[in-house]
Scaffold this active site. Structure first.
Site, PDB file in Angstrom:
ATOM      1  N   ASN A  33       0.847  -0.919   0.114  1.00 31.25           N
ATOM      2  CA  ASN A  33       0.016  -0.036  -0.103  1.00 31.25           C
ATOM      3  C   ASN A  33       0.900   1.095   0.134  1.00 31.25           C
ATOM      4  O   ASN A  33       2.022   1.419   0.770  1.00 31.25           O
ATOM      5  CB  ASN A  33      -0.741   0.183   1.216  1.00 31.25           C
ATOM      6  CG  ASN A  33      -1.994   0.820   1.088  1.00 31.25           C
ATOM      7  OD1 ASN A  33      -1.799   1.963   0.609  1.00 31.25           O
ATOM      8  ND2 ASN A  33      -3.288   0.409   1.477  1.00 31.25           N
ATOM      9  N   GLN A  88     -14.114  -1.243   0.820  1.00 31.19           N
ATOM     10  CA  GLN A  88     -15.021  -0.129   0.816  1.00 31.19           C
ATOM     11  C   GLN A  88     -15.809  -0.138  -0.594  1.00 31.19           C
ATOM     12  O   GLN A  88     -15.168   0.176  -1.594  1.00 31.19           O
ATOM     13  CB  GLN A  88     -14.284   0.965   0.938  1.00 31.19           C
ATOM     14  CG  GLN A  88     -13.602   1.228   2.340  1.00 31.19           C
ATOM     15  CD  GLN A  88     -12.247   2.021   2.233  1.00 31.19           C
ATOM     16  OE1 GLN A  88     -11.460   1.814   1.289  1.00 31.19           O
ATOM     17  NE2 GLN A  88     -12.329   2.600   3.192  1.00 31.19           N
ATOM     18  N   GLY A  94     -16.521   4.725   1.249  1.00 35.34           N
ATOM     19  CA  GLY A  94     -15.120   5.152   1.467  1.00 35.34           C
ATOM     20  C   GLY A  94     -13.973   5.144   0.573  1.00 35.34           C
ATOM     21  O   GLY A  94     -13.051   5.238   0.388  1.00 35.34           O
ATOM     22  N   GLN A  95     -14.508   4.393  -0.692  1.00 34.68           N
ATOM     23  CA  GLN A  95     -13.897   3.778  -1.876  1.00 34.68           C
ATOM     24  C   GLN A  95     -13.113   5.045  -2.311  1.00 34.68           C
ATOM     25  O   GLN A  95     -13.515   5.846  -3.097  1.00 34.68           O
ATOM     26  CB  GLN A  95     -14.233   2.962  -2.859  1.00 34.68           C
ATOM     27  CG  GLN A  95     -13.758   2.242  -3.866  1.00 34.68           C
ATOM     28  CD  GLN A  95     -14.478   1.547  -4.826  1.00 34.68           C
ATOM     29  OE1 GLN A  95     -15.140   2.170  -5.460  1.00 34.68           O
ATOM     30  NE2 GLN A  95     -14.070   0.399  -5.073  1.00 34.68           N
ATOM     31  N   THR A  96     -11.588   5.097  -2.543  1.00 32.40           N
ATOM     32  CA  THR A  96     -10.844   6.188  -3.046  1.00 32.40           C
ATOM     33  C   THR A  96     -10.459   5.875  -4.268  1.00 32.40           C
ATOM     34  O   THR A  96      -9.884   6.754  -5.100  1.00 32.40           O
ATOM     35  CB  THR A  96      -9.755   6.723  -2.016  1.00 32.40           C
ATOM     36  OG1 THR A  96      -8.743   5.683  -1.837  1.00 32.40           O
ATOM     37  CG2 THR A  96     -10.254   7.361  -0.701  1.00 32.40           C
ATOM     38  N   HIS A 101     -11.100  -3.796  -4.556  1.00 33.53           N
ATOM     39  CA  HIS A 101      -9.888  -4.228  -3.797  1.00 33.53           C
ATOM     40  C   HIS A 101     -10.169  -4.315  -2.363  1.00 33.53           C
ATOM     41  O   HIS A 101     -11.134  -3.808  -1.719  1.00 33.53           O
ATOM     42  CB  HIS A 101      -8.795  -3.076  -3.937  1.00 33.53           C
ATOM     43  CG  HIS A 101      -9.047  -1.716  -3.255  1.00 33.53           C
ATOM     44  ND1 HIS A 101      -9.906  -0.861  -3.989  1.00 33.53           N
ATOM     45  CD2 HIS A 101      -8.486  -0.809  -2.431  1.00 33.53           C
ATOM     46  CE1 HIS A 101      -9.861   0.358  -3.374  1.00 33.53           C
ATOM     47  NE2 HIS A 101      -9.260   0.066  -2.200  1.00 33.53           N
ATOM     48  N   HIS A 103      -8.742  -4.398   1.850  1.00 34.96           N
ATOM     49  CA  HIS A 103      -7.697  -3.926   2.421  1.00 34.96           C
ATOM     50  C   HIS A 103      -7.307  -5.138   3.512  1.00 34.96           C
ATOM     51  O   HIS A 103      -8.375  -5.615   4.149  1.00 34.96           O
ATOM     52  CB  HIS A 103      -7.903  -2.683   3.403  1.00 34.96           C
ATOM     53  CG  HIS A 103      -8.140  -1.702   2.183  1.00 34.96           C
ATOM     54  ND1 HIS A 103      -7.072  -0.649   2.472  1.00 34.96           N
ATOM     55  CD2 HIS A 103      -9.108  -1.135   1.741  1.00 34.96           C
ATOM     56  CE1 HIS A 103      -7.592   0.354   1.324  1.00 34.96           C
ATOM     57  NE2 HIS A 103      -8.871   0.118   1.208  1.00 34.96           N
TER      58      HIS A 103
END
Length: 144
Positions: A33, A88, A94-96, A101, A103
């Site tokens: 990350n 997310q 909250g997915q940026t 994907h 975490h």
């Protein structure tokens, strides 16, 4: 003229170099990350650009969750702790990065994830490459 060999995977709008991957499979990859909230914070990602979990095919979904399970086991063994496993699913969650994907974050017990979100700093490419190289040894059979 032969087509150049691709040296990266696409992750939403970001191109991740192979040097930052520690698993590369037909439908998924795992990477370190850029802005970890804790040591060992890694991602398992869909190779096909899909924004939502329900957009994945059954085959992609099976490979995704098997990979999440394997990575969680190894990270738990390395860090001698349990792991947070989270997705997310969409921007309101909250997915940026607009791509599915997961975490995987070894539990440190020292800081809450919500607090850590505000303290993240970007890592150097060299640091990310070194971590991926160390993790690859645990997943050699998983690289293409």
């Amino acid at each position: 003229m032969p087509k150049p060999i691709q040296q990266f995977v696409q992750f939403g709008p970001v191109q991740l170099p192979y040097s930052q991957l520690f698993i590369l499979r037909r439908h998924v990859f795992a990477t370190v990350n850029l802005k970890p909230v804790a040591p060992g914070h890694v991602l398992v990602c869909s190779r096909r650009p899909v924004k939502r979990l329900y957009d994945m095919t059954e085959v992609e979904t099976v490979e995704f969750w098997i990979t999440v399970q394997e990575v969680t086991k190894v990270m738990s063994d390395i860090y001698k702790t349990n792991c947070h496993v989270s997705i997310q699913d969409g921007i309101h969650a909250g997915q940026t990065i607009p791509s599915v994907h997961c975490h995987i974050i070894p539990y440190s017990g020292k800081i809450l994830i919500s607090q850590a979100e505000n303290q993240k700093t970007e890592r150097s490419e060299e640091d990310m490459n070194q971590e991926a190289q160390k993790l690859r040894a645990h997943f050699e059979q998983s690289l293409l």
